[in-house]
Scaffold this motif. Structure first.
Motif, PDB file in Angstrom:
ATOM      1  N   GLU A   1      -7.351  -1.277  -4.840  1.00 53.11           N
ATOM      2  CA  GLU A   1      -8.107   0.007  -4.305  1.00 53.11           C
ATOM      3  C   GLU A   1      -7.561   1.227  -4.370  1.00 53.11           C
ATOM      4  OE1 GLU A   1     -12.004  -1.697  -2.831  1.00 53.11           O
ATOM      5  OE2 GLU A   1     -11.006  -0.357  -1.657  1.00 53.11           O
TER       6      GLU A   1
ATOM      7  N   LEU B   1       1.401   2.659   5.795  1.00 51.43           N
ATOM      8  CA  LEU B   1       1.718   2.222   4.304  1.00 51.43           C
ATOM      9  C   LEU B   1       2.969   2.111   4.186  1.00 51.43           C
ATOM     10  CD1 LEU B   1      -0.367   5.532   2.907  1.00 51.43           C
ATOM     11  CD2 LEU B   1      -1.218   3.272   3.312  1.00 51.43           C
TER      12      LEU B   1
ATOM     13  N   VAL C   1      -4.540   7.141  -1.443  1.00 51.93           N
ATOM     14  CA  VAL C   1      -3.703   5.785  -0.827  1.00 51.93           C
ATOM     15  C   VAL C   1      -4.266   4.631  -1.922  1.00 51.93           C
ATOM     16  CG1 VAL C   1      -3.882   4.124   0.772  1.00 51.93           C
ATOM     17  CG2 VAL C   1      -3.886   6.355   1.401  1.00 51.93           C
ATOM     18  N   TRP C   2      -2.970   3.973  -2.223  1.00 51.46           N
ATOM     19  CA  TRP C   2      -3.263   3.101  -3.485  1.00 51.46           C
ATOM     20  C   TRP C   2      -2.911   1.702  -2.992  1.00 51.46           C
ATOM     21  CZ3 TRP C   2       0.458   1.907  -7.961  1.00 51.46           C
ATOM     22  CH2 TRP C   2      -0.153   0.949  -8.698  1.00 51.46           C
ATOM     23  N   ASP C   3      -3.839   0.615  -2.799  1.00 49.99           N
ATOM     24  CA  ASP C   3      -3.274  -0.790  -2.585  1.00 49.99           C
ATOM     25  C   ASP C   3      -2.829  -1.629  -3.724  1.00 49.99           C
ATOM     26  OD1 ASP C   3      -3.398  -3.406  -1.780  1.00 49.99           O
ATOM     27  OD2 ASP C   3      -4.438  -2.911  -0.237  1.00 49.99           O
ATOM     28  N   ARG C   4      -1.660  -1.707  -3.949  1.00 52.13           N
ATOM     29  CA  ARG C   4      -1.359  -2.004  -5.213  1.00 52.13           C
ATOM     30  C   ARG C   4      -1.768  -3.753  -5.225  1.00 52.13           C
ATOM     31  NH1 ARG C   4       4.183   0.480  -7.445  1.00 52.13           N
ATOM     32  NH2 ARG C   4       3.372  -0.573  -9.452  1.00 52.13           N
TER      33      ARG C   4
ATOM     34  N   ARG D   1       0.935  -1.012  -0.165  1.00 52.54           N
ATOM     35  CA  ARG D   1      -0.186  -0.082   0.081  1.00 52.54           C
ATOM     36  C   ARG D   1       0.917   1.254  -0.096  1.00 52.54           C
ATOM     37  NH1 ARG D   1      -2.192  -0.153   4.889  1.00 52.54           N
ATOM     38  NH2 ARG D   1      -3.776   1.244   4.540  1.00 52.54           N
TER      39      ARG D   1
ATOM     40  N   CYS E   1      -0.283   8.911   6.794  1.00 54.52           N
ATOM     41  CA  CYS E   1       0.276   7.783   6.071  1.00 54.52           C
ATOM     42  C   CYS E   1       0.807   6.817   6.860  1.00 54.52           C
ATOM     43  CB  CYS E   1       1.303   8.264   4.698  1.00 54.52           C
ATOM     44  SG  CYS E   1       0.639   9.128   3.452  1.00 54.52           S
TER      45      CYS E   1
ATOM     46  N   ARG F   1     -13.750   5.726  -2.521  1.00 57.04           N
ATOM     47  CA  ARG F   1     -12.968   4.735  -2.758  1.00 57.04           C
ATOM     48  C   ARG F   1     -13.519   3.960  -3.797  1.00 57.04           C
ATOM     49  NH1 ARG F   1     -11.027   1.409   2.230  1.00 57.04           N
ATOM     50  NH2 ARG F   1     -11.398   3.130   3.500  1.00 57.04           N
TER      51      ARG F   1
ATOM     52  N   ARG G   1      -1.606   4.930   8.792  1.00 58.95           N
ATOM     53  CA  ARG G   1      -2.408   3.808   8.065  1.00 58.95           C
ATOM     54  C   ARG G   1      -1.361   2.764   7.675  1.00 58.95           C
ATOM     55  NH1 ARG G   1      -6.656   5.874   4.441  1.00 58.95           N
ATOM     56  NH2 ARG G   1      -7.400   7.874   5.360  1.00 58.95           N
TER      57      ARG G   1
END
Ligand code: ZN
Length: 240
Positions: free
Chosen positions: A206, A28, A199-202, A2, A23, A169, A26
């Motif tokens: 998402e 990340l 925020v990008w969940d690779r 993330r 960040c 989202r 979370r």
């Protein structure tokens, strides 16, 4: 993995610190930056040092290029040009070299990171509308395109050749292509003065556009104390 994707920090240390804290809260894994670390704000050097320390992908913006002397400020408005002249005096040779070495775009597999637009990255075109987003997506074969530059957070999805705005989202489906403007950390212009980031969940694909408040008064006082144009302080509380 993330990641937090940041853009258009513009020397606003208070906003950058709040975004980096958000960040970290979370948990990340990495921080990417799409450019314009400097320009407008009163803490260009401190913001540069933080991004150098934390950013694993960093692109150059037009203000970064101007502050490092790579381009002149002919196309800048008066306030932006005044702030660049001031910023050039604040950054040291090492910071200048860092800025000069940044690419305007970074490709990572099916992902493109660019400050302005995939179409002529070095010309820093703006993307505001669905039709501009459609032609920008058309200029690349990347599936994920992350941009900054306009200081407005938004996302457009291209599905079956149609480009539509998406909210909140979003889970990117296998057949879908997406262009995300992560908004501005240090000088939002979409009517919301809170600092913006993405925020990008690779792993799950998402994407979330996030906002965090910061102490705007402190930032405004620094800008005024340095003798920078008063509007550059004023606009921060209006988000414009
Ligand atoms: Zn900018």
């Amino acid at each position: 993995m993330r990641v937090g994707i940041l853009s258009d920090i513009h020397g606003n240390l208070e906003a950058l610190e709040c975004v980096l804290s958000a960040c970290d809260e979370r948990d990340l894994d990495e921080i990417y930056c799409l450019g314009d670390v400097v320009g407008y704000g009163a803490d260009p050097g401190a913001c540069l040092d933080l991004i150098r320390a934390r950013g694993t992908v960093v692109c150059a913006g037009n203000h970064d290029w101007a502050a490092s002397g790579l381009i002149d400020t002919e196309d800048f408005n008066r306030m932006a040009a005044d702030a660049i002249a001031w910023t050039r005096e604040q950054i040291d040779a090492d910071q200048r070299h860092f800025l000069r070495a940044l690419p305007t775009e970074t490709r990572d597999g099916d992902v493109l990171f660019v400050h302005g637009s995939p179409h002529e990255p070095d010309a820093f075109h703006y993307i505001f509308t669905a039709s501009e987003a459609a032609s920008a997506i058309g200029a690349t074969d990347a599936r994920f395109v992350f941009v900054g530059h306009s200081h407005r957070a938004f996302a457009f999805s291209e599905d079956d050749g149609e480009t539509v705005a998406i909210e909140g989202r979003h889970h990117v489906k296998d057949h879908e292509r997406i262009l995300v403007n992560v908004g501005s950390v240090g000088q939002p212009r979409d009517g919301d003065p809170r600092a913006a980031f993405c925020v990008w969940d690779r792993a799950t694909n998402e994407i979330e556009l996030c906002r965090v408040p910061y102490d705007v008064n402190v930032t405004q006082k620094k800008i005024l104390d340095e003798g920078l144009p008063a509007f550059l302080a004023q606009r921060l509380s209006d988000g414009r």
